[in-house]
Design a protein around this motif. Structure first.
Motif, PDB file in Angstrom:
ATOM      1  N   SER A 186       4.194   8.715  -2.765  1.00 19.36           N
ATOM      2  CA  SER A 186       3.861   7.739  -1.646  1.00 19.36           C
ATOM      3  C   SER A 186       5.063   7.503  -0.544  1.00 19.36           C
ATOM      4  O   SER A 186       6.114   7.740  -0.528  1.00 19.36           O
ATOM      5  CB  SER A 186       4.138   6.406  -2.657  1.00 19.36           C
ATOM      6  OG  SER A 186       2.964   6.562  -3.683  1.00 19.36           O
ATOM      7  N   ILE A 231      10.623   2.469  -5.885  1.00 24.14           N
ATOM      8  CA  ILE A 231      10.438   3.868  -6.853  1.00 24.14           C
ATOM      9  C   ILE A 231      11.928   4.186  -7.346  1.00 24.14           C
ATOM     10  O   ILE A 231      12.124   4.386  -8.518  1.00 24.14           O
ATOM     11  CB  ILE A 231       9.598   5.029  -6.094  1.00 24.14           C
ATOM     12  CG1 ILE A 231       8.335   4.665  -5.619  1.00 24.14           C
ATOM     13  CG2 ILE A 231       9.771   6.169  -6.974  1.00 24.14           C
ATOM     14  CD1 ILE A 231       7.660   5.895  -5.038  1.00 24.14           C
ATOM     15  N   GLY A 260      -4.125   7.635  -7.928  1.00 24.00           N
ATOM     16  CA  GLY A 260      -3.933   6.684  -7.068  1.00 24.00           C
ATOM     17  C   GLY A 260      -5.013   6.616  -5.991  1.00 24.00           C
ATOM     18  O   GLY A 260      -5.892   7.342  -5.889  1.00 24.00           O
ATOM     19  N   GLN A 282       6.743  -1.217  -6.315  1.00 26.41           N
ATOM     20  CA  GLN A 282       7.419  -0.762  -7.486  1.00 26.41           C
ATOM     21  C   GLN A 282       6.872   0.608  -8.040  1.00 26.41           C
ATOM     22  O   GLN A 282       7.766   1.189  -8.309  1.00 26.41           O
ATOM     23  CB  GLN A 282       7.020  -1.731  -8.571  1.00 26.41           C
ATOM     24  CG  GLN A 282       7.766  -1.566  -9.919  1.00 26.41           C
ATOM     25  CD  GLN A 282       7.264  -2.344 -11.109  1.00 26.41           C
ATOM     26  OE1 GLN A 282       6.088  -2.942 -10.925  1.00 26.41           O
ATOM     27  NE2 GLN A 282       7.882  -2.536 -12.086  1.00 26.41           N
ATOM     28  N   GLY A 283       5.689   0.740  -8.216  1.00 26.08           N
ATOM     29  CA  GLY A 283       5.232   2.240  -8.644  1.00 26.08           C
ATOM     30  C   GLY A 283       4.531   2.096  -9.954  1.00 26.08           C
ATOM     31  O   GLY A 283       5.277   2.571 -10.924  1.00 26.08           O
ATOM     32  N   HIS A 317       3.918  -8.880  -3.841  1.00 20.37           N
ATOM     33  CA  HIS A 317       3.908  -7.411  -3.926  1.00 20.37           C
ATOM     34  C   HIS A 317       4.330  -6.779  -2.924  1.00 20.37           C
ATOM     35  O   HIS A 317       4.821  -5.659  -2.831  1.00 20.37           O
ATOM     36  CB  HIS A 317       2.376  -7.095  -4.153  1.00 20.37           C
ATOM     37  CG  HIS A 317       1.951  -7.073  -5.802  1.00 20.37           C
ATOM     38  ND1 HIS A 317       2.172  -6.269  -6.792  1.00 20.37           N
ATOM     39  CD2 HIS A 317       1.392  -8.083  -6.415  1.00 20.37           C
ATOM     40  CE1 HIS A 317       1.769  -6.512  -7.903  1.00 20.37           C
ATOM     41  NE2 HIS A 317       1.386  -7.640  -7.578  1.00 20.37           N
ATOM     42  N   ASN A 318       4.070  -7.524  -1.491  1.00 15.29           N
ATOM     43  CA  ASN A 318       4.542  -7.108  -0.332  1.00 15.29           C
ATOM     44  C   ASN A 318       4.859  -8.050   0.550  1.00 15.29           C
ATOM     45  O   ASN A 318       4.679  -9.258   0.251  1.00 15.29           O
ATOM     46  CB  ASN A 318       3.393  -6.377   0.365  1.00 15.29           C
ATOM     47  CG  ASN A 318       3.925  -5.021   1.114  1.00 15.29           C
ATOM     48  OD1 ASN A 318       5.110  -5.027   1.561  1.00 15.29           O
ATOM     49  ND2 ASN A 318       3.015  -3.905   1.015  1.00 15.29           N
ATOM     50  N   LYS A 328      -0.352   6.652   0.163  1.00 13.88           N
ATOM     51  CA  LYS A 328       0.117   7.200  -1.245  1.00 13.88           C
ATOM     52  C   LYS A 328       0.366   8.734  -1.145  1.00 13.88           C
ATOM     53  O   LYS A 328       0.480   9.308  -2.126  1.00 13.88           O
ATOM     54  CB  LYS A 328      -1.308   7.034  -2.387  1.00 13.88           C
ATOM     55  CG  LYS A 328      -1.493   5.250  -2.455  1.00 13.88           C
ATOM     56  CD  LYS A 328      -0.500   4.700  -3.160  1.00 13.88           C
ATOM     57  CE  LYS A 328      -0.737   3.213  -3.518  1.00 13.88           C
ATOM     58  NZ  LYS A 328       0.212   2.473  -4.146  1.00 13.88           N
ATOM     59  N   SER A 332       8.064  12.519  -7.098  1.00 10.60           N
ATOM     60  CA  SER A 332       7.747  11.203  -6.247  1.00 10.60           C
ATOM     61  C   SER A 332       8.886  11.325  -5.229  1.00 10.60           C
ATOM     62  O   SER A 332       9.517  12.180  -4.913  1.00 10.60           O
ATOM     63  CB  SER A 332       7.784  10.195  -7.016  1.00 10.60           C
ATOM     64  OG  SER A 332       7.207   9.141  -6.208  1.00 10.60           O
ATOM     65  N   HIS A 335       5.319   4.494   0.782  1.00  6.56           N
ATOM     66  CA  HIS A 335       5.821   3.129   0.501  1.00  6.56           C
ATOM     67  C   HIS A 335       5.162   2.459  -1.005  1.00  6.56           C
ATOM     68  O   HIS A 335       4.303   2.607  -1.239  1.00  6.56           O
ATOM     69  CB  HIS A 335       5.458   2.070   1.634  1.00  6.56           C
ATOM     70  CG  HIS A 335       5.848   0.708   1.226  1.00  6.56           C
ATOM     71  ND1 HIS A 335       7.145   0.056   1.428  1.00  6.56           N
ATOM     72  CD2 HIS A 335       5.083  -0.285   0.953  1.00  6.56           C
ATOM     73  CE1 HIS A 335       7.106  -1.049   0.837  1.00  6.56           C
ATOM     74  NE2 HIS A 335       5.942  -1.327   0.785  1.00  6.56           N
ATOM     75  N   GLU A 336       6.096   1.972  -1.882  1.00  2.00           N
ATOM     76  CA  GLU A 336       5.841   1.540  -3.140  1.00  2.00           C
ATOM     77  C   GLU A 336       6.511   0.038  -3.389  1.00  2.00           C
ATOM     78  O   GLU A 336       7.591   0.200  -3.207  1.00  2.00           O
ATOM     79  CB  GLU A 336       5.737   2.468  -4.038  1.00  2.00           C
ATOM     80  CG  GLU A 336       4.981   3.463  -4.237  1.00  2.00           C
ATOM     81  CD  GLU A 336       3.473   2.850  -4.559  1.00  2.00           C
ATOM     82  OE1 GLU A 336       3.455   1.789  -5.093  1.00  2.00           O
ATOM     83  OE2 GLU A 336       2.349   3.584  -4.459  1.00  2.00           O
TER      84      GLU A 336
END
Length: 206
Positions: free
Chosen positions: A166, A193, A81, A171-172, A5-6, A87, A187, A168-169
């Motif tokens: 956000s 995103i 969130g 995906q989102g 995820h990161n 966020k 957003s 940083h994401e």
């Protein structure tokens, strides 16, 4: 297998090598390429949304829920969130305060886990924490904990706009949920995103 995820660290084969690294988005895959992960071992498998849960509600249902929650029509600005800096929770609070000076019918709803040390260590945290308390005390903000997805879907349908500012994401997920429910999204064009969204159709990016 490794599900990514990161990507905060460079690839280090001394820590072990997986047969396949699953990236949650094309954005994460590109980050992994740059960190030296083996290209042939990276597969993109995006996170999905339960489209049986996040659905548009009828106008009749929305009117009934609005009457139940507010007793009157309000301009609802929603945040879903973790209530932390990454966020953009502080941006949501500032925006809500500014909107309340323009339109007396504005009300905010924030749904999610409470702020953690990341937000508490943010420069100016005391100011944002005080603003949050003031908004709640002035009945301009309904501050809710984590809710079941069915209830989140109701709030998305009631909201005139959902903010997801956000910083940083990967995906989102919230962005996907809002669009699946037929909501209007604001957003930021950061991280994973932007590839999700066609600006002007159901969402606007800053």
């Amino acid at each position: 297998f490794a599900h990514m995820h990161n990507t905060d660290r460079a690839f280090d084969p001394q820590l072990g090598v997986a047969d396949c690294y699953i990236a949650a988005s094309e954005y994460i895959a590109q980050r992994m390429y740059g960190q030296g992960f083996p290209v042939d071992c990276i597969a993109v498998v995006s996170n999905g949304v339960d489209t049986d849960t996040f659905i548009p509600l009828s106008q009749e249902n929305c009117q009934r829920l609005s009457q139940e929650y507010f007793g009157t029509n309000r301009f609802l600005v929603l945040f879903v969130g973790r209530k932390v800096a990454v966020k953009g929770f502080h941006f949501f609070l500032e925006t809500l305060q500014k909107l309340s000076h323009i339109d007396k019918d504005v009300i905010g709803v924030a749904i999610g886990a409470d702020c953690d040390n990341e937000f508490k260590n943010l420069e100016g945290f005391a100011k944002y924490d005080e603003l949050r308390k003031q908004l709640v005390a002035s009945h301009l903000l309904i501050d809710l904990p984590v809710l079941p997805q069915e209830q989140i879907n109701q709030w998305i349908n009631l909201a005139q706009v959902t903010m997801a500012p956000s910083l940083h994401e990967p995906q989102g997920m919230v962005m996907l949920e809002v669009m699946s429910a037929g909501g209007l999204l604001l957003s930021n064009a950061v991280g994973g995103i932007a590839p999700l969204i066609v600006t002007g159709k159901q969402a606007w990016l800053s």
